[in-house]
Design an enzyme around this catalytic site. Structure first.
Site, PDB file in Angstrom:
ATOM      1  N   ILE A 169       6.489  -3.718  10.796  1.00 43.55           N
ATOM      2  CA  ILE A 169       5.959  -2.400  11.195  1.00 43.55           C
ATOM      3  C   ILE A 169       4.448  -2.349  10.927  1.00 43.55           C
ATOM      4  CG2 ILE A 169       8.107  -1.122  10.867  1.00 43.55           C
ATOM      5  CD1 ILE A 169       6.967  -0.144   8.138  1.00 43.55           C
ATOM      6  N   ALA A 170       3.836  -3.548  10.720  1.00 43.79           N
ATOM      7  CA  ALA A 170       2.409  -3.592  10.358  1.00 43.79           C
ATOM      8  C   ALA A 170       1.552  -3.732  11.618  1.00 43.79           C
ATOM      9  CB  ALA A 170       2.181  -4.740   9.391  1.00 43.79           C
ATOM     10  N   ARG A 171       1.234  -4.943  11.974  1.00 39.23           N
ATOM     11  CA  ARG A 171       0.532  -5.240  13.215  1.00 39.23           C
ATOM     12  C   ARG A 171       1.112  -6.535  13.762  1.00 39.23           C
ATOM     13  NH1 ARG A 171      -0.713  -0.792  13.414  1.00 39.23           N
ATOM     14  NH2 ARG A 171      -2.769   0.174  13.404  1.00 39.23           N
ATOM     15  N   ILE A 204       2.513   2.715   2.524  1.00 38.37           N
ATOM     16  CA  ILE A 204       3.749   2.597   3.306  1.00 38.37           C
ATOM     17  C   ILE A 204       4.720   1.644   2.602  1.00 38.37           C
ATOM     18  CG2 ILE A 204       4.726   1.833   5.532  1.00 38.37           C
ATOM     19  CD1 ILE A 204       2.045   2.837   6.813  1.00 38.37           C
ATOM     20  N   GLU A 212      -0.576  -5.907  22.322  1.00 41.45           N
ATOM     21  CA  GLU A 212       0.097  -4.711  22.864  1.00 41.45           C
ATOM     22  C   GLU A 212      -0.722  -4.121  24.010  1.00 41.45           C
ATOM     23  OE1 GLU A 212       0.971  -1.758  19.875  1.00 41.45           O
ATOM     24  OE2 GLU A 212       1.877  -3.256  18.579  1.00 41.45           O
ATOM     25  N   GLY A 267       0.862  -1.188   0.000  1.00 42.16           N
ATOM     26  CA  GLY A 267       0.000   0.000   0.000  1.00 42.16           C
ATOM     27  C   GLY A 267       0.892   1.229   0.000  1.00 42.16           C
ATOM     28  N   HIS A 275       6.014   0.674  19.320  1.00 45.68           N
ATOM     29  CA  HIS A 275       5.011   1.124  18.338  1.00 45.68           C
ATOM     30  C   HIS A 275       5.148   2.634  18.050  1.00 45.68           C
ATOM     31  CE1 HIS A 275       0.781   0.134  16.580  1.00 45.68           C
ATOM     32  NE2 HIS A 275       1.414   1.030  15.846  1.00 45.68           N
ATOM     33  N   ILE A 276       6.265   2.981  17.424  1.00 49.16           N
ATOM     34  CA  ILE A 276       6.530   4.408  17.159  1.00 49.16           C
ATOM     35  C   ILE A 276       6.578   4.709  15.662  1.00 49.16           C
ATOM     36  CG2 ILE A 276       7.708   4.922  19.339  1.00 49.16           C
ATOM     37  CD1 ILE A 276      10.403   4.538  17.783  1.00 49.16           C
TER      38      ILE A 276
HETATM   39  C1  DGY Z   1      -1.280   3.443  12.697  1.00 44.62           C
HETATM   40  O1  DGY Z   1      -1.577   4.635  12.561  1.00 44.62           O
HETATM   41  O2  DGY Z   1      -2.058   2.535  12.431  1.00 44.62           O
HETATM   42  C2  DGY Z   1       0.103   3.159  13.161  1.00 44.62           C
HETATM   43  O3  DGY Z   1       0.255   1.842  13.534  1.00 44.62           O
HETATM   44  C3  DGY Z   1       0.506   4.111  14.265  1.00 44.62           C
HETATM   45  O4  DGY Z   1       1.909   4.201  14.313  1.00 44.62           O
END
Ligand code: DGY
Length: 326
Positions: free
Chosen positions: A234-236, A156, A265, A154, A283-284
């Site tokens: 960096i997704a979920r 990102i 989390e 997508g 989660h930054i």
């Molecule tokens: C989101 O906005 O979904 C991200 O995971 C936050 O960093």
């Protein structure tokens, strides 16, 4: 005055906009609200601004007698029962676009930290272990010309792809349910997931969480990966089966692993702390000053639009609730 509930402190620009129109309650604690607190506070509010870690399920929605909008502070949408909110006529909005670059850059920070052992090297230096240049100290992996496999192409994923291509001349491949918008990506190829797993030197997850992506990466998928892969999420957290990740790390298979997100989390699996080839972040992904301020602007505008009986700009359930403006 109508009320707005903000489940965690957000940048002042957004709060100031909201305070001109509403009585605003901001969770005063430096932690997520508990479900009990959420249920108590949501009862009489016009709007709630939850974080992506707050579960806004049927039970919570049913307790909200005056709720007209759930304005997620984030792009992810898996924390809200959208179907139920829509049924109740409640707008659901998110903050797409503004966090693309910051989150992609964080992905790259993790890739670099993993490939070049940045966190280990920092600790080593601080611990007074640096005794001079050493040819075999902290050897990492070179990224130039290597293959990066991006799972989820997508906004990102596309941004990660551009940096890979133009920054490191990498061979970029991706896996996505559909062929991604050609405008967004550069010189990349969609391949089958198994092929991506078998051939990539770096694998990064940027896919949204849904029924199809839950535990998309489990034992079978880790088994297919190269033994010295750099693996970044960096997704979920739920896209990865944490037990399988831990077993894989224990077997010594991954070169390094970088995580910004976790299952359940913030109570992440503490076994991950065992591995010094893992870089663990809280989660930054979108945490830059610029992005977080833009996100605050967007959530405030979304809430104000709903209050003025207009369809909010970033409404997810537009089809159902903004019929006249379709
Ligand atoms: C989101 O906005 O979904 C991200 O995971 C936050 O960093």
């Amino acid at each position: 005055m109508d009320k707005v509930l903000v489940t965690r402190d957000i940048p002042k620009n957004g709060l100031d906009m909201l305070k001109r129109e509403f009585e605003v309650y901001v969770n005063p604690y430096d932690r997520n609200m508990t479900k009990e607190e959420l249920i108590e506070k949501i009862e009489d509010v016009f709007a709630v601004i939850p974080m992506v870690s707050d579960k806004i399920d049927k039970e919570v929605i049913d307790r909200a007698k005056k709720l007209k909008i759930i304005a997620n502070y984030g792009v992810g949408i898996n924390n809200v029962d959208i179907e139920y909110a829509t049924k109740k006529g409640i707008f659901f909005t998110n903050t797409p676009g503004v966090l693309t670059q910051s989150t992609a850059e964080l992905g790259w920070a993790l890739i670099m930290a993993c490939a070049r052992r940045i966190v280990n090297s920092d600790s080593f230096t601080r611990e007074g272990k640096f005794t001079g240049f050493a040819p075999t100290l902290m050897l990492g992996k070179e990224l130039y010309n290597a293959r990066i496999g991006i799972i989820g192409m997508g906004r990102i994923g596309s941004s990660v792809a551009r940096m890979a291509r133009f920054g490191f001349n990498m061979d970029v491949v991706y896996y996505n349910r559909s062929i991604s918008d050609k405008e967004l990506i550069v010189d990349t190829g969609k391949i089958e997931l198994d092929e991506l797993l078998k051939t990539s030197d770096v694998i990064i997850l940027t896919t949204p969480l849904n029924n199809e992506s839950k535990h998309l990466i489990s034992k079978r998928e880790f088994d297919l990966m190269k033994s010295d892969v750099v693996f970044v999420n960096i997704a979920r957290g739920e896209v990865v089966d944490t037990d399988a990740l831990i077993d894989t790390l224990r077997s010594g298979k991954l070169f390094a692993c970088g995580l910004d997100v976790y299952e359940n989390e913030p109570d992440f699996d503490k076994r991950l702390l065992e591995f010094d080839n893992c870089v663990l972040l809280p989660h930054i992904g979108s945490a830059t000053i610029k992005t977080r301020e833009k996100m605050a602007d967007i959530v405030a505008n979304n809430v104000i639009s709903a209050y003025q009986n207009r369809c909010p700009e970033f409404v997810v359930n537009r089809e159902a609730l903004c019929a006249a403006e379709k």
